[in-house]
Design an enzyme around this catalytic site. Structure first.
Site, short mmCIF file in Angstrom:
data_model
loop_
_atom_site.label_atom_id
_atom_site.label_comp_id
_atom_site.label_asym_id
_atom_site.label_seq_id
_atom_site.Cartn_x
_atom_site.Cartn_y
_atom_site.Cartn_z
N ASN A 186 -10.62 -2.84 -5.98
CA ASN A 186 -9.87 -1.94 -6.89
C ASN A 186 -10.56 -1.72 -8.24
O ASN A 186 -10.25 -0.76 -8.94
CB ASN A 186 -8.44 -2.45 -7.12
CG ASN A 186 -7.52 -2.30 -5.93
OD1 ASN A 186 -6.55 -3.04 -5.78
ND2 ASN A 186 -7.81 -1.34 -5.05
N ASP A 200 0.83 -1.20 0.00
CA ASP A 200 0.00 0.00 0.00
C ASP A 200 0.87 1.26 0.00
O ASP A 200 1.99 1.25 0.52
CB ASP A 200 -0.92 -0.02 1.24
CG ASP A 200 -2.09 0.93 1.07
OD1 ASP A 200 -2.39 1.34 -0.07
OD2 ASP A 200 -2.71 1.29 2.09
N ARG A 249 -5.11 -2.24 8.85
CA ARG A 249 -6.24 -3.07 8.46
C ARG A 249 -5.80 -4.19 7.52
O ARG A 249 -4.70 -4.17 6.98
CB ARG A 249 -7.40 -2.28 7.84
CG ARG A 249 -7.10 -1.01 7.16
CD ARG A 249 -8.33 -0.45 6.47
NE ARG A 249 -7.88 0.46 5.46
CZ ARG A 249 -7.74 1.77 5.64
NH1 ARG A 249 -8.08 2.32 6.78
NH2 ARG A 249 -7.26 2.53 4.68
C1 FPP Z 1 -1.97 0.19 -3.32
O1 FPP Z 1 -1.55 1.52 -3.36
C2 FPP Z 1 -1.45 -0.56 -4.45
C3 FPP Z 1 -2.20 -1.08 -5.44
C4 FPP Z 1 -3.66 -0.95 -5.51
C5 FPP Z 1 -1.59 -1.80 -6.57
C6 FPP Z 1 -0.30 -2.50 -6.32
C7 FPP Z 1 0.44 -2.53 -7.60
C8 FPP Z 1 1.77 -2.48 -7.75
C9 FPP Z 1 2.69 -2.51 -6.62
C10 FPP Z 1 2.40 -2.37 -9.10
C11 FPP Z 1 2.03 -3.38 -10.11
C12 FPP Z 1 2.08 -4.78 -9.62
C13 FPP Z 1 2.89 -5.75 -10.08
C14 FPP Z 1 2.77 -7.14 -9.53
C15 FPP Z 1 3.90 -5.53 -11.11
P1 FPP Z 1 -2.62 2.68 -3.38
O2 FPP Z 1 -2.78 3.11 -4.78
O3 FPP Z 1 -3.88 2.24 -2.70
O4 FPP Z 1 -1.89 3.76 -2.52
P2 FPP Z 1 -2.55 4.85 -1.57
O5 FPP Z 1 -3.14 4.12 -0.39
O6 FPP Z 1 -1.39 5.70 -1.18
O7 FPP Z 1 -3.56 5.60 -2.39
#
Ligand code: FPP
Length: 246
Positions: A74, A26, A200
């Protein structure tokens, strides 16, 4: 993975290396917003962290690494962000092909893979089939994954078998339930790490983390380093796991 283990890696106790680590990655969005960048830049930087942590796990000798890459929730994000995440995933699968092969890593997935765009599914299937003989480590990508949806699916599958007379009620045990989850015969995670500071679980591996040690770090996923990962492993090794006993 060709790099030599660092000093801090060697400070780990080999007999207490967790077999299965699960990570809630995250903080990509916040990482980008702090720099006045588009959130997608955060996901791009986050992909580099994925590469780095997969390498570290292989080198340390972890058997299973499960990464929460895209949740059922998501799908509610803006279309542009979803599309960018899918493109990044495809890019990752292509660029890591050699790395996974050279390092004996088998790629697997958990989640509603059928909901992903066809081109992503194709790339996933290709990567899973080319790595299926690799037995050094398993990398499980949780994609369109949700713990509650997984439990509902498991209940339906078991109920169908019971209705068809294929399963007796007495045969429904915790082991049978585990076998009917996406994670099948995998060992449960020993350690759950969450970056980005939120306390969480966010619908991740609800059944499987019953006895996992949980570690939350404020570090945002794009900034999460191998050094911090090893520190967490060290902290995990100092914990006493009692599994409800005294
Ligand atoms: C959460 O950060 C992350 C995600 C929803 C996606 C995770 C994806 C990657 C790490 C990159 C692509 C994956 C691979 C396997 C190559 P957020 O966007 O919810 O962050 P925030 O809480 O700061 O808004």
């Amino acid at each position: 993975m060709n790099s030599k283990p660092s000093f801090s890696t060697q400070s780990l106790e080999p007999s207490k290396i967790p077999s299965h680590i699960a990570i809630i990655m995250d903080g990509n969005g916040r990482w980008a917003e702090k720099r006045l960048m588009n959130r997608i830049k955060g996901h791009e930087k986050g992909s580099a962290t994925v590469r780095n942590i997969v390498r570290s796990c292989r080198e340390i000798g972890i058997d299973h690494l499960t990464l929460y890459a895209f949740s059922t929730e998501n799908w509610q994000r803006p279309k542009t962000e979803i599309a960018a995440l899918m493109t990044l995933l495809k890019k990752f699968l292509k660029s890591e092909q050699k790395e996974l092969a050279d390092n004996n890593i088998r790629l697997k997935t958990i989640g509603q893979i059928e909901r992903l765009p066809i081109d992503v599914q194709k790339e996933l299937n290709r990567a899973m089939s080319t790595t299926k003989a690799n037995d050094g480590m398993q990398l499980h990508l949780a994609l369109s994954y949700g713990g509650r949806a997984e439990i509902v699916k498991m209940v339906k599958d078991i109920a169908t078998k019971a209705k068809e007379g294929k399963i007796e009620l007495e045969a429904i045990t915790p082991e049978l339930v585990s076998e009917h989850l996406y994670t099948g015969h995998l060992p449960d995670p020993d350690l759950l790490i969450r970056t980005g500071g939120d306390m969480r679980i966010s619908n991740f591996l609800l059944w499987q983390i019953a006895y996992a040690e949980i570690y939350v770090t404020d570090t945002l996923w794009p900034d999460f380093s191998r050094e911090e990962f090893v520190k967490i492993l060290f902290a995990y090794q100092q914990r006493e796991r009692r599994f409800g006993k005294i």
